[in-house]
Design an enzyme around this catalytic site. Sequence first.
Site, PDB file in Angstrom:
ATOM      1  N   TYR A  15     -32.955  -9.781   8.429  1.00 26.39           N
ATOM      2  CA  TYR A  15     -31.823 -10.001   9.338  1.00 26.39           C
ATOM      3  C   TYR A  15     -32.099  -9.515  10.755  1.00 26.39           C
ATOM      4  O   TYR A  15     -31.219  -9.581  11.610  1.00 26.39           O
ATOM      5  CB  TYR A  15     -30.589  -9.276   8.790  1.00 26.39           C
ATOM      6  N   ASP A  17     -34.037 -10.466  13.496  1.00 23.08           N
ATOM      7  CA  ASP A  17     -33.992 -11.363  14.660  1.00 23.08           C
ATOM      8  C   ASP A  17     -32.565 -11.798  14.967  1.00 23.08           C
ATOM      9  O   ASP A  17     -32.111 -11.712  16.117  1.00 23.08           O
ATOM     10  CB  ASP A  17     -34.868 -12.604  14.398  1.00 23.08           C
ATOM     11  N   TYR A 192     -37.294  -0.977   3.550  1.00 24.82           N
ATOM     12  CA  TYR A 192     -38.167  -1.797   2.721  1.00 24.82           C
ATOM     13  C   TYR A 192     -38.510  -0.995   1.453  1.00 24.82           C
ATOM     14  O   TYR A 192     -38.321   0.225   1.410  1.00 24.82           O
ATOM     15  CB  TYR A 192     -39.453  -2.137   3.481  1.00 24.82           C
ATOM     16  N   GLN A 253     -22.102  -5.519  11.186  1.00 24.34           N
ATOM     17  CA  GLN A 253     -22.738  -4.588  12.116  1.00 24.34           C
ATOM     18  C   GLN A 253     -21.839  -3.403  12.475  1.00 24.34           C
ATOM     19  O   GLN A 253     -22.292  -2.260  12.517  1.00 24.34           O
ATOM     20  CB  GLN A 253     -23.149  -5.333  13.384  1.00 24.34           C
ATOM     21  N   ARG A 269     -34.751   0.771   9.015  1.00 28.15           N
ATOM     22  CA  ARG A 269     -35.970  -0.044   8.985  1.00 28.15           C
ATOM     23  C   ARG A 269     -35.976  -1.032  10.150  1.00 28.15           C
ATOM     24  O   ARG A 269     -34.917  -1.311  10.750  1.00 28.15           O
ATOM     25  CB  ARG A 269     -36.052  -0.815   7.669  1.00 28.15           C
ATOM     26  N   GLY A 270     -37.167  -1.594  10.421  1.00 28.19           N
ATOM     27  CA  GLY A 270     -37.275  -2.687  11.382  1.00 28.19           C
ATOM     28  C   GLY A 270     -36.871  -2.262  12.776  1.00 28.19           C
ATOM     29  O   GLY A 270     -37.244  -1.185  13.250  1.00 28.19           O
ATOM     30  N   GLU A 271     -36.097  -3.127  13.461  1.00 29.48           N
ATOM     31  CA  GLU A 271     -35.727  -2.844  14.852  1.00 29.48           C
ATOM     32  C   GLU A 271     -34.228  -2.616  15.037  1.00 29.48           C
ATOM     33  O   GLU A 271     -33.810  -1.665  15.686  1.00 29.48           O
ATOM     34  CB  GLU A 271     -36.183  -3.999  15.756  1.00 29.48           C
ATOM     35  N   SER A 273     -31.539  -1.773  12.963  1.00 29.27           N
ATOM     36  CA  SER A 273     -30.934  -0.539  12.443  1.00 29.27           C
ATOM     37  C   SER A 273     -31.583   0.688  13.071  1.00 29.27           C
ATOM     38  O   SER A 273     -30.943   1.736  13.222  1.00 29.27           O
ATOM     39  CB  SER A 273     -31.048  -0.480  10.917  1.00 29.27           C
TER      40      SER A 273
END
Length: 378
Positions: A15, A17, A192, A253, A269-271, A273
């Site tokens: 989710y 991008d 992840y 969100q 994780r990722g960007e 969050s």
Amino acid sequence: MKQHWDIFCRVIDNYGDIAVCWRLAKTLTHDHAINVRLWVDDLITLKALLPGTNPKASQQIQQGIRLIHWTESLSGSIEPADVVIEAFGCDLPHYYLKKMQNAKPIWINLDYLTAEPWVKDFHAMPSTQANRLEKYFFYPSILKGTGGLMREANLLEQQKTYRNQANKQAWLSNLGLKPSSDNSFKISLFGYANTGLDRLLAIWSKSANPIDLYLAPGSLHQQATAYLGQPLNVGQSLVSEAITFHSLPFLPQSEYDKLLWHCDLNFVRGEESFVRAQWAGKPFIWHIYPTEDLAHWQKLDAFFNSYIEGLDAELAQTIIHFNQAWNQAHRQTLDQQAWLAVIKQISAWQQHSQNWVKHLNQLGDLTSNLVKFVKSKV
């Protein structure tokens, strides 16, 4: 006259991008009164973040933003906006690029977040494309002279309101979860798959103080239920030794922000969050998106080298060690000593997290910085 912006987004996986692009569309519309069209190739994924989305509609209005289902067959009559955001190098459609040659909009590639030093030399710099138009590269980052991190204009005020204990318990109740006790240590888990989780759960289960563990849907939730050896349905809370497991639904969100504010430590994780965890002003553990060429290690190290600057050596070492261990958990460096170091330093880390928000504020938020940049080019 209102400016018109187009944002193009391809959903690659998960989710991240679309979450960034939808938040950008909202902050441009609601905080800066800009007309926004958001072009998305996967409306089903967006629907998870925005339940009112109709995945079958070619165009629709949601929260004042025109959503366009970006398909290869879509072409023809739509004219380019004044500003075109190409998110994460998603490559604009051919027919749209052709029309841009006459319209000559301001063309920006919104890139991925990085704290690597080179980003300051490339931020907001133009690159002449094959159609002879200039495309500017805009970098979210925590470094001075870059785009900063995105947040809503009223985000910090919302946080202050949520700190009221009654508001926290009401939020839990709305999710169907049991109230949390005042003296428990609260942890959110979103990430992840991670082979280190079982070791952490074993350590936490023997904790002298109770732990409330909030599980977002996904890989870590599945691992936790496997550890428990029994199902854990959405809205269910289950006590096992020192841990109370709470199973969360997929949160929009704004609700996910409240989870971050509620907890003492957040695993993200990722960007998307990861950015929200920083604005939350709480200690966090970041599982960075792993890449095949291992370039993610440079990003991880660059971020934490900046994040720990000026900190007491013991706290800095605790933060670096635990984050590196979470990202390479197969090496079994997540042990009880590492966790006890986190607990020992948590108050100092909390204070640093609040100071970090002040640092981010000094950079300006990403959306406002984008708007200022565009004004400088008009």
